[in-house]
Design a protein around this motif. Structure first.
Motif, PDB file in Angstrom:
ATOM      1  N   ALA A 197       8.350 -43.965  15.433  1.00  0.00           N
ATOM      2  CA  ALA A 197       9.003 -42.709  15.798  1.00  0.00           C
ATOM      3  C   ALA A 197      10.516 -42.895  15.881  1.00  0.00           C
ATOM      4  N   GLY A 198      10.942 -44.025  16.441  1.00  0.00           N
ATOM      5  CA  GLY A 198      12.371 -44.309  16.504  1.00  0.00           C
ATOM      6  C   GLY A 198      12.999 -44.415  15.128  1.00  0.00           C
ATOM      7  N   ASN A 199      12.289 -45.066  14.206  1.00  0.00           N
ATOM      8  CA  ASN A 199      12.797 -45.192  12.837  1.00  0.00           C
ATOM      9  C   ASN A 199      12.883 -43.824  12.156  1.00  0.00           C
ATOM     10  N   THR A 200      11.896 -42.987  12.403  1.00  0.00           N
ATOM     11  CA  THR A 200      11.895 -41.657  11.789  1.00  0.00           C
ATOM     12  C   THR A 200      13.059 -40.825  12.302  1.00  0.00           C
ATOM     13  N   LEU A 201      13.310 -40.882  13.611  1.00  0.00           N
ATOM     14  CA  LEU A 201      14.445 -40.138  14.160  1.00  0.00           C
ATOM     15  C   LEU A 201      15.774 -40.712  13.679  1.00  0.00           C
ATOM     16  N   ALA A 202      15.826 -42.022  13.475  1.00  0.00           N
ATOM     17  CA  ALA A 202      17.051 -42.617  12.931  1.00  0.00           C
ATOM     18  C   ALA A 202      17.310 -42.094  11.522  1.00  0.00           C
ATOM     19  N   ALA A 203      16.258 -41.996  10.709  1.00  0.00           N
ATOM     20  CA  ALA A 203      16.409 -41.443   9.360  1.00  0.00           C
ATOM     21  C   ALA A 203      16.826 -39.981   9.422  1.00  0.00           C
ATOM     22  N   LEU A 204      16.290 -39.254  10.405  1.00  0.00           N
ATOM     23  CA  LEU A 204      16.676 -37.855  10.606  1.00  0.00           C
ATOM     24  C   LEU A 204      18.166 -37.760  10.922  1.00  0.00           C
ATOM     25  N   ARG A 205      18.657 -38.631  11.797  1.00  0.00           N
ATOM     26  CA  ARG A 205      20.080 -38.593  12.162  1.00  0.00           C
ATOM     27  C   ARG A 205      20.972 -38.934  10.976  1.00  0.00           C
TER      28      ARG A 205
END
Length: 513
Positions: free
Chosen positions: A422-430
């Motif tokens: 989930a952290g990686n996905t939000l990082a990609a989102l940012r």
């Protein structure tokens, strides 16, 4: 009895050796080689294997599921006793998966005899079989009876015993290729029974069916595919109750079935709904008004029928039947159909291409994957929802859609305990927010999507803190605060309470260190 037979095999080495050779039920081969689970979530206990890499599992009700090494699985007995009767009585049972009682005794006996003659060239089955049967207390059955038992067991595999690869989430193929009834037939069974009772004039059934939302929808679907001239009264009765539920697909269906009769006065409940309900006014805006003549009503009903409904249940979209299955409590029926559909799309993304569309790269419609993710969530299966969502995310074209899809993916990852992912996905989102490739996000911080992104960052921060991952929690909190700082006043205010609560949680964790 199941445990008794297994206990005998485990306690007596000679019997275990006979089961393993020549009948290939080897207690020493109980390791399958890859993690598996039932889609239903039920327990699965490996008890034996064979020399081809296949594994025998015992399920919660005692049924024996066989999974081969090539990705196929099926129930082969309602108990270990029954499974061993088949394995011992039909030592070449894997070569007989295509046989059924409909083939007749002559064909069955000829096939089994041919296979056993081949076995006899290498194995002493005639000596071992009676000894093992007697020691285990198993019945001696004819090959014809055993084929009937095997066939019946195989047909029980779905939906309750659908086997999945535990890591990838995809389903094993069926062990056999016997035909099964279509999904719609099972889902529609109650509706067809109620329709027959409605036509028989049973007034208690009329009221019970009309007042129950699920039975009413099923009865209307049954009339869609089995139309009769004398159904107007019961259709009006169902329409009256369905209109009280607001705008639904079944209300449209009921309206067109009544509208085909060409009498506007029969549609008064729909007109009344359209007057008081905005969604109904929009969704039924093309329906002729209460002063329309019969020809106009029939023309409207026929066009709606051709575009959205029709008379062949096989033409209905999968979601019609999975939703009705879930509403009836047939959760595993719905889950199995949805998993099979997701597997098919994962194997061939060409299925996402609109019929008739040019076969060019990038011309795919990912919306069915988004719908599958939502359907799985409604069933409470977030693991499969996440699997569908990840495929959906990978096929988005605009930056807005990529951000929105990643936001949902991150939530599902968090809810399934996959916090680093989930952290990686939000990082990609940012990363997308920082350097968007198009202008679709230009109003992000003034609309709800910006608020939702901030909220998901705070929710993940709390989950990381609760999981005792303080460094990750602090980093995610910092990102959340930065996103919140970009929001418009109303959106930032809406997130403030959550932000303060999460910040306090992270501070408390830091103070404990």
């Amino acid at each position: 009895m199941t445990d008794h037979v297994l206990r005998l095999l485990r306690q007596h080495a000679h019997l275990a050796e006979l089961a393993a050779f020549p009948f290939d039920f080897d207690l020493r081969r109980a390791e399958h080689g890859e993690p598996v689970r039932l889609a239903s979530g039920g327990p699965l206990r490996p008890v034996a294997g064979d020399d081809t890499g296949g594994t025998y599992f015992v399920c919660a009700d005692g049924s024996v599921l066989y999974a081969d090494s090539e990705g196929s699985a099926g129930i082969i007995g309602s108990s270990v006793d029954e499974a061993l009767e088949i394995v011992i009585g039909l030592p070449g049972w894997r070569d007989h998966l295509d046989l059924s009682p409909s083939d007749g005794p002559e064909k069955i006996l000829a096939r089994v005899t041919e296979t056993e003659d081949e076995f006899r060239e290498d194995y002493g089955i005639d000596e071992a079989r009676p000894e093992l049967r007697a020691a285990l207390g198993l019945s001696e059955r004819s090959p014809v009876e055993l084929i009937g038992m095997l066939h019946a067991a195989l047909l029980r595999t779905e939906p309750d015993f659908l086997l999945l690869n535990a890591e990838e989430g995809c389903a094993y193929h069926l062990l056999d290729r016997h035909p099964r009834p279509p999904l719609w037939e099972q889902v529609l069974a109650r509706g067809r029974a109620d329709l027959a009772a409605l036509r028989a004039g049973d007034r208690t059934v009329w009221d019970a069916t009309a007042e129950d939302p699920v039975r009413r929808r099923l009865a209307l679907r049954a009339t869609q595919f089995d139309r009769a001239d004398g159904d107007l009264e019961l259709l009006r009765h169902l329409l009256h109750y369905e209109s009280a539920a607001g705008l639904t697909d079944e209300l449209r269906l009921a309206a067109l079935l009544v509208g085909l009769r060409g009498r506007a006065e029969d549609l008064r409940p729909v007109y009344a709904l359209r007057e008081r309900d905005f969604d109904a006014a929009c969704g039924l805006s093309d329906m002729p008004g209460p002063d329309a003549d019969g020809a106009a009503l029939r023309e409207w009903a026929e066009e709606l029928d051709d575009s959205l409904f029709g008379t062949d249940p096989a033409d209905e979209p999968l979601c019609t039947w999975t939703e009705l299955a879930a509403d009836q409590g047939l959760t595993e029926v719905a889950r199995t159909a949805l998993i099979r559909r997701l597997d098919a799309i994962e194997m061939d993304q060409g299925l996402l291409r609109h019929p008739g569309a040019p076969k060019k790269p990038g011309k795919l419609d990912p919306s069915p994957l988004g719908a599958l993710a939502q359907d799985f969530e409604r069933l409470g299966d977030r693991v499969q929802a996440l699997r569908a969502q990840r495929l959906y995310t990978a096929l988005q074209d605009t930056e807005w859609d990529r951000v929105s899809a990643r936001l949902t993916q991150a939530r599902l990852e968090r809810e399934t305990g996959q916090l680093p992912q989930a952290g990686n996905t939000l990082a990609a989102l940012r990363d997308i927010l920082d350097s968007p490739a198009d202008d679709s996000l230009r109003h992000l911080h003034r609309v709800n999507l910006g608020r939702f992104i901030a909220e998901e960052h705070y929710d993940l921060t709390r989950a990381l803190a609760d999981a005792d991952l303080p460094e990750e929690a602090r980093a995610t909190l910092a990102a959340a605060d930065e996103i919140r700082g970009r929001l418009s006043g109303a959106a930032a205010t809406a997130v403030r309470e959550r932000a303060e609560d999460v910040a306090e949680r992270v501070r408390d964790q830091r103070d404990l260190v």
